[in-house]
Design a protein around this motif. Structure first.
Motif, mmCIF file in Angstrom:
data_model
loop_
_atom_site.group_PDB
_atom_site.id
_atom_site.type_symbol
_atom_site.label_atom_id
_atom_site.label_comp_id
_atom_site.label_asym_id
_atom_site.label_seq_id
_atom_site.Cartn_x
_atom_site.Cartn_y
_atom_site.Cartn_z
ATOM 1 N N GLU A 178 0.810 -1.223 0.000
ATOM 2 C CA GLU A 178 0.000 0.000 0.000
ATOM 3 C C GLU A 178 0.842 1.270 0.000
ATOM 4 O O GLU A 178 0.419 2.289 -0.519
ATOM 5 N N LEU A 179 2.043 1.208 0.605
ATOM 6 C CA LEU A 179 2.862 2.412 0.708
ATOM 7 C C LEU A 179 4.020 2.434 -0.288
ATOM 8 O O LEU A 179 4.711 3.442 -0.412
ATOM 9 N N GLU B 42 -3.535 9.723 2.240
ATOM 10 C CA GLU B 42 -2.831 8.564 1.685
ATOM 11 C C GLU B 42 -1.330 8.840 1.646
ATOM 12 O O GLU B 42 -0.902 9.990 1.584
ATOM 13 N N GLY B 43 -0.549 7.763 1.650
ATOM 14 C CA GLY B 43 0.885 7.884 1.435
ATOM 15 C C GLY B 43 1.706 7.982 2.702
ATOM 16 O O GLY B 43 1.248 7.639 3.794
ATOM 17 N N VAL B 44 2.934 8.472 2.516
ATOM 18 C CA VAL B 44 3.886 8.591 3.616
ATOM 19 C C VAL B 44 4.505 9.977 3.607
ATOM 20 O O VAL B 44 4.433 10.704 2.620
#
Length: 117
Positions: A33-34, A83-85
């Motif tokens: 997912e990341l 979403e994301g990092v």
């Protein structure tokens, strides 16, 4: 306290995760997912929905290490949920882990002295 080496990348997963997940579940989440390689040495910080707990996942060269911290009072300072990092500097990571507001930490770039050239 978990201390990151200067060259280690530290990232926060911006979306809260199910804290019932363990080593394998979080590693799969980081990878699929990341878009991170959980076996590269990157420190991935995961947050819970309430904001008072975090989990760190890192590969130390021989296995996955999972660290869990719960604040007895208050909440961690988290970035906005999306979403994301997001990447953190070492100083920001250390402040976050201590329960301080890491958003006040600013990295300063130091130029090489002219005498050293």
């Amino acid at each position: 306290m978990i201390v990151a080496a200067q060259a280690v990348r530290v990232v926060i997963a911006l979306k809260p995760v199910d804290f019932r997940k363990g080593h394998d579940g979080l590693a799969a989440l980081a990878e699929h997912e990341l878009g991170l390689d959980p076996h590269s040495g990157v420190i991935v910080v995961f947050r819970c929905r309430r904001g008072d707990r975090l989990k760190l996942l890192v590969w130390d060269g021989s296995g996955l290490v999972l660290a869990y911290k719960r604040l007895e009072q208050g909440r961690f300072a988290w970035p906005a949920v999306r979403e994301g990092v997001m990447r953190l500097s070492r100083a920001q990571f250390e402040a976050l882990f201590e329960g301080l507001d890491w958003r006040r930490m600013r990295a300063q770039r130091v130029r090489r002295p002219a005498a050293a050239e």
